[in-house]
Design an enzyme around this catalytic site. Structure first.
Site, PDB file in Angstrom:
ATOM      1  N   LEU A   1     -17.008 -17.211 -15.899  1.00  0.00           N
ATOM      2  CA  LEU A   1     -18.244 -17.260 -14.318  1.00  0.00           C
ATOM      3  C   LEU A   1     -18.129 -16.141 -13.728  1.00  0.00           C
ATOM      4  CD1 LEU A   1     -21.764 -18.939 -15.723  1.00  0.00           C
ATOM      5  CD2 LEU A   1     -21.002 -17.077 -16.757  1.00  0.00           C
ATOM      6  N   CYS A   2     -18.721 -15.548 -13.259  1.00  0.00           N
ATOM      7  CA  CYS A   2     -18.797 -14.862 -11.511  1.00  0.00           C
ATOM      8  C   CYS A   2     -18.437 -15.940 -10.640  1.00  0.00           C
ATOM      9  CB  CYS A   2     -18.967 -13.806 -11.285  1.00  0.00           C
ATOM     10  SG  CYS A   2     -18.538 -12.158 -12.786  1.00  0.00           S
ATOM     11  N   PRO A   3     -17.780 -16.125  -9.569  1.00  0.00           N
ATOM     12  CA  PRO A   3     -16.609 -15.691  -8.883  1.00  0.00           C
ATOM     13  C   PRO A   3     -15.767 -15.975  -9.804  1.00  0.00           C
ATOM     14  CG  PRO A   3     -17.125 -17.232  -7.634  1.00  0.00           C
ATOM     15  CD  PRO A   3     -18.332 -17.535  -8.873  1.00  0.00           C
ATOM     16  N   MET A   4     -15.790 -17.150 -10.394  1.00  0.00           N
ATOM     17  CA  MET A   4     -13.997 -17.923 -10.796  1.00  0.00           C
ATOM     18  C   MET A   4     -13.697 -17.034 -11.645  1.00  0.00           C
ATOM     19  SD  MET A   4     -13.990 -21.308  -9.454  1.00  0.00           S
ATOM     20  CE  MET A   4     -12.873 -21.296 -10.936  1.00  0.00           C
TER      21      MET A   4
END
Lengths: 321, 79
Positions: B16-19
């Site tokens: 997932l964002c921002p990972m």
């Protein structure tokens, strides 16, 4: 908590600027000193255009607040200013002296142009399209305190996310960018159509190249930022101007009155809008009401020399229906 | 099929964002400028956000391929 104001005093003798004076609590409000329900105590509202302050000043403000707030508290106002709470009016003279010395000013209430609010803008916010902070500073220096029929709130949002809520302002400026697409560098990667949250870009099923629907575009620039090759680029930046919004007991959403107004025209828009409001409004009436009473057409006609081709006549009329 | 050879590959599907961006950024930090990182991103939020963040960091997206519900991007590390 008590539900009613305990202290009904309106006038007291006080020493101001080294002289004995009679202080009118009601008048004080216009100068940013707001009576609290507690006897003799006031909230002192500082002027922080765009909610920005240097850390040097912040340290000094903290020191002053700590000295004069009887409860050692401040409140961040809804318009980004800092209010020092629980200040005894007998301390005003000394406290204003210290505030002035660090280059800060006291804000105000009442029927006048208020301290402008703004988001971070293009200086450091990746979504930002306009220099909202620079413009808020300009408005504060040039127009703060200008007398009007009722309160007059101006704000700047750097992009269509509109964190500075230009839709709720008497006059709001929201950053926009018009995208333009060039065929040669485009590889048909389709990222722009994925990046567009407004469904304004479809990808051609064969080539992957964009099919742009200007009617759906809200000019946020997501396509430009996402495009890997620079095929999407900024044709022009500007402001979507909104007029006659307000919150309060009976909120009104502002009307969109002009599109792609460049930075350099912002002062002219403010000046002429206030001129129209002063000529057509009546005391105690917000711009929202003046528009309904006098008609938006009247305003747009008056603004023609400033807006020129950027007025949103059709759109504004459509919204009004 | 693809002209550019990737020096490293990172499959960011399901991240997932921002990972996903952070992982790509860290990977790029360990590479030399001019080297190419290939990443795989989901459609939707990841493809809306990651490419622009990569551009803002000064890297170049040199190839984009859509494959079903995801995208395969080649990134050339900037200076």
């Amino acid at each position: 908590m008590d539900r009613f104001i305990e202290d009904k005093t309106t006038k007291v003798p006080v020493k101001l600027e080294g002289q004995e004076k009679k202080l009118d609590f009601m008048e004080l409000k216009t100068g940013g000193f707001i009576k609290q329900r507690q006897k003799d105590l006031f909230a002192v509202r500082l002027r922080c255009p765009g909610g920005r302050m240097s850390t040097d000043k912040l340290v000094e403000v903290a020191r002053i607040a700590h000295r004069y707030s009887k409860k050692s508290v401040v409140h961040f106002s809804f318009r980004q200013s800092l209010e020092i709470l629980y200040v005894d009016y007998k301390d005003f003279d000394a406290m204003i002296g210290e505030i002035t010395k660090i280059g800060m000013k006291v804000a105000s209430c009442g029927p006048r142009v208020r301290v402008p609010t703004a988001c971070g803008g293009c200086e450091y916010n990746p979504n930002g399209l306009t220099d909202t902070q620079g413009l808020a500073d300009m408005v504060d220096k040039k127009y703060f305190g200008t007398p009007t029929h009722h309160k007059f709130k101006i704000s700047f949002s750097g992009c269509p996310i509109d964190c500075a809520r230009t839709r709720e302002m008497d006059l709001g400026f929201q950053g926009v960018v018009e995208p333009e697409w060039d065929e040669p560098p485009c590889t048909g990667c389709t990222i722009c159509s994925e990046a567009c949250k407004e469904d304004a870009i479809q990808s051609d099923p064969d080539t992957g190249k964009p099919i742009y629907d200007a009617k759906k575009c809200i000019w946020c620039g997501d396509c430009i930022r996402a495009c890997p090759t620079g095929a999407w680029r900024a044709k022009r930046y500007g402001h979507l101007v909104r007029l006659g919004g307000k919150h309060g007991r009976h909120p009104v959403e502002a009307r969109e009155v002009a599109l792609f107004v460049p930075d350099e025209k912002v002062p002219a828009v403010i000046e002429r809008t206030i001129e129209w409001y002063l000529a057509n409004g009546i005391r105690g009436e917000r711009v929202a009401k003046t528009i309904v009473r006098v008609g938006l057409d009247n305003y747009l006609k008056f603004m023609e020399p400033v807006f020129e081709g950027s007025a949103l006549v059709g759109r504004a009329e459509k919204e009004a229906v | 099929m693809s002209a550019l050879k990737a020096d490293a590959v990172l499959d960011l599907r399901g991240v997932l964002c921002p990972m996903n961006f952070v992982k790509a950024k860290l990977k790029l930090e360990g590479m030399d400028s001019g080297q190419v990182l290939e990443i795989v991103l989901d459609s939707g939020e990841p493809i809306q956000n990651v490419p622009k963040s990569i551009k803002e960091e000064g890297h170049r997206i040199v190839e984009v391929k859509k494959e079903d519900d995801h995208f395969r991007l080649k990134i050339e590390k900037g200076q």
